[in-house]
Every structure is written in structure tokens, then in C-alpha cells.
Design an enzyme around this catalytic site. Structure first.
Site, mmCIF file in Angstrom:
data_model
loop_
_atom_site.group_PDB
_atom_site.id
_atom_site.type_symbol
_atom_site.label_atom_id
_atom_site.label_comp_id
_atom_site.label_asym_id
_atom_site.label_seq_id
_atom_site.Cartn_x
_atom_site.Cartn_y
_atom_site.Cartn_z
ATOM 1 N N GLY A 42 4.389 -7.925 -31.855
ATOM 2 C CA GLY A 42 5.336 -8.983 -32.158
ATOM 3 C C GLY A 42 6.519 -8.479 -32.963
ATOM 4 N N ASN A 44 7.575 -5.385 -33.325
ATOM 5 C CA ASN A 44 8.361 -4.446 -32.527
ATOM 6 C C ASN A 44 9.324 -5.172 -31.595
ATOM 7 O OD1 ASN A 44 6.821 -2.408 -33.676
ATOM 8 N ND2 ASN A 44 5.535 -2.100 -31.866
ATOM 9 N N GLU A 138 -1.725 -10.965 -29.587
ATOM 10 C CA GLU A 138 -2.295 -10.478 -30.834
ATOM 11 C C GLU A 138 -2.390 -11.570 -31.888
ATOM 12 O OE1 GLU A 138 -1.294 -5.714 -30.740
ATOM 13 O OE2 GLU A 138 0.096 -7.016 -31.826
ATOM 14 N N THR A 213 6.122 -3.306 -15.669
ATOM 15 C CA THR A 213 6.631 -2.023 -16.129
ATOM 16 C C THR A 213 5.756 -0.910 -15.570
ATOM 17 O OG1 THR A 213 5.352 -2.137 -18.198
ATOM 18 C CG2 THR A 213 7.586 -3.023 -18.228
ATOM 19 N N LEU A 214 6.397 0.192 -15.179
ATOM 20 C CA LEU A 214 5.709 1.271 -14.472
ATOM 21 C C LEU A 214 5.876 2.625 -15.170
ATOM 22 C CD1 LEU A 214 6.893 0.204 -10.906
ATOM 23 C CD2 LEU A 214 4.662 -0.281 -11.944
ATOM 24 N N GLY A 215 6.067 2.597 -16.487
ATOM 25 C CA GLY A 215 6.211 3.839 -17.238
ATOM 26 C C GLY A 215 7.418 4.630 -16.783
ATOM 27 N N THR A 241 4.951 5.369 -27.989
ATOM 28 C CA THR A 241 4.610 4.220 -28.840
ATOM 29 C C THR A 241 5.790 3.255 -28.926
ATOM 30 O OG1 THR A 241 3.200 5.653 -30.185
ATOM 31 C CG2 THR A 241 3.780 3.511 -31.107
ATOM 32 N N GLY A 244 7.140 0.041 -24.486
ATOM 33 C CA GLY A 244 6.968 -1.213 -23.763
ATOM 34 C C GLY A 244 7.537 -2.390 -24.527
ATOM 35 N N ASP A 245 7.383 -2.386 -25.851
ATOM 36 C CA ASP A 245 7.933 -3.464 -26.676
ATOM 37 C C ASP A 245 9.454 -3.425 -26.670
ATOM 38 O OD1 ASP A 245 5.350 -4.268 -27.354
ATOM 39 O OD2 ASP A 245 5.278 -2.954 -29.102
#
Length: 293
Positions: A42, A44, A138, A213-215, A241, A244-245
């Protein structure tokens, strides 16, 4: 400034211990280093939205002794008026990282799991101008927050991470936007093949904008029966790290600003690709000017 987005999300305190090897059962091991910092999906994502130049009000809870975390969020431009300081422990993570870069994590939900319905109602009432409610997985009371936002006509954006079975019980078809990674998409629809996944996600939420999302392969967007694939730039990856956020925050910021889906997707992929070239989570999130360049 009136916030366009409300983020009902986690705030974690991360305690990262550098160790020669991951602790074994029954072993006591001295750490080589300790870094304590702000984390949580959240937090991030709120920082990413703010650095993308869009106003965001964060709804959260932390231990009153962790006021520094709230002050840090505020320093990035996040509206922290709806973050409560409480007596109970903040959400936190105990993270071991060994010399090979492997990690082991113990996560405690703490304050992130202590919301009441009154907390959510108050935040929505104090931010009636907001157009979007962003949620992750979360915090407690996701279903209740979903219903309250719907009643007020607020568009709901969900990033169901970490994925758990309770997500399938939410009315996903009523979402404005669903943002998942490949593993989360597979867990939701039961298909690993990307084409089958697309068909299953379309059936699961036909009126919802779905982003996968596919990295390093970029991202895929499904809306109105059409699929858009966006590649990510090739970069030297240092730390994934928070990438994705970063993507989630930048994509929603673009949508809230009125960007079309293609441009919002492109900017989110660019922001995420910058984030992975740096160590850490929040400190790795680029600001708007970097992404524009």
C-alpha cells in the site's frame, strides 16, 4: 489539494538483516547488518502515485511509535490525514538476506489487519471528491470497503497481492480495473497459457479493465474485448523489489489523469523498468520527470 485517488492499503516496517546464511532450525546467528525502512504494498503504491504527479490520500494504521513512517510518506507528497496512530504493533516484516541474495521473510499484519468499518466510512466521507479507490490484499475488510465505495459511485481498482482464496469471493466483475501478475492471473482463472488466460480473464470480468504484468516481458491489457501488449525496455536488473507496485501506481495515476489505456500502460512499464535498476522499494520509485525523459 483534493485527492483523485484513495489508497486503502498496508504500511509495513521492514527490518532487513544481512546474514551469512539463512537461519537454520535451532540456530542462533548474528547478523552482519540491519536496515529498517518503510514498506508494504500500500505504502509503495501511494508513493508511486504521488511521484507520478497525482494526488493520493492513504488510508492506513501504524503504531504511534512509528510516526516517522507517516512523516516519510507525507514527505513524498502523499496525503496522510487518514493514517491513524494506534497502540498496537505496526505491520512489519522480518527479512533475512544471505550472501547469495536468497531471503526468508516473516510477515506480521499488525495494524494493517485492525481496520473497522467506521475507519473506512470516515475516510470515504473525508475524500468525497476522489474518483478511484485502490486496494491490495494486505488489509482486512476488503469486501466491506468494496461495497462502501460502490455505494458512493467510486471506481474500484484492485491489485490482489498476495493472492488468497478470499479474492475469488469479491465481485470482480464490478471492478473498474484489476491488476495482477502472471501468477495471480493463473490462480484466478486456472490457466497458465497466455491465450487461455486472456479468454478466462475476459469471461471472469467482462466489463473490467484487466492488466497482467509479465515482468521483463512487459504487460498485457484486456479491455472491451481487445488485447494490448506492451514491451518493457531492456535494462540491467539490480533489484525487482517494489517494481510491481511502481507499475500499479503509475498506471492508475495515468488513468486518473485521463490518459488512454495504451499511454498509461506504456508509462507504467517505463516506470517499472527504471525501478528495477535500483536497490530497494520506495527509494527506487522514479519521479514523473525521470519517466518523461
Amino acid at each position: 489539494m483534493k485527492s483523485k485517488i484513495i489508497n486503502f492499503g498496508s504500511i509495513n516496517i521492514d527490518h532487513v538483516y544481512r546474514v551469512p546464511h539463512l537461519v537454520k532450525p535451532g540456530e542462533t546467528l548474528s547478523s552482519l547488518d540491519l536496515v529498517t525502512g518503510l514498506g508494504g504494498k500500500g505504502a509503495n503504491q501511494s508513493v508511486a502515485i504521488a511521484r507520478a504527479g497525482v494526488s493520493v490520500a492513504h488510508v492506513g494504521r501504524v503504531f504511534k511509535g512509528d510516526r516517522w513512517a507517516v512523516e516519510l510518506l507525507a514527505s513524498t507528497g502523499v496525503d496522510t490525514d487518514n493514517i491513524a496512530l494506534i497502540e498496537g504493533a505496526s505491520g512489519h516484516a522480518i527479512i533475512q538476506v544471505d550472501d547469495q541474495g536468497e531471503n526468508a521473510i516473516v510477515l506480521h499484519g499488525g495494524a494493517n489487519q485492525s481496520f473497522s468499518i467506521a475507519d473506512i466510512e470516515s475516510a470515504l466521507n473525508h475524500n468525497q471528491q476522489a474518483r478511484y479507490l485502490l486496494m491490495q490484499n494486505e488489509t482486512n475488510l476488503l469486501a466491506e470497503a468494496f461495497e462502501l465505495a460502490q455505494e458512493k459511485g467510486i471506481k474500484i481498482v484492485l491489485n490482489p497481492a498476495p493472492m488468497t482464496d478470499n479474492i475469488k469471493d469479491l465481485p470482480l466483475a464490478k471492478l473498474d480495473t484489476l491488476i495482477v501478475n502472471r501468477g495471480e492471473a493463473e490462480a484466478l482463472c486456472g490457466a497458465a497459457d497466455i491465450d487461455q488466460m486472456t479468454q478466462q480473464m475476459a469471461a471472469l470480468a467482462p466489463q473490467t479493465r484487466v492488466v497482467v504484468t509479465l515482468g521483463g516481458d512487459g504487460a498485457m491489457l484486456l479491455a472491451n474485448g481487445e488485447v494490448t501488449h506492451m514491451n518493457s525496455p531492456s535494462v540491467d536488473v539490480v533489484d525487482t523489489t517494489g517494481a510491481g507496485d511502481t507499475f500499479v501506481g503509475y498506471f492508475l495515476a495515468g488513468v486518473a489523469e485521463g490518459m488512454n489505456d495504451h499511454d498509461a500502460l506504456q508509462r507504467a512499464c517505463l516506470a517499472g523498468s527504471i525501478a528495477v535498476t535500483r536497490q530497494g522499494a520506495i527509494k527506487a520509485i522514479p519521479d514523473r520527470s525521470e519517466v518523461n525523459r
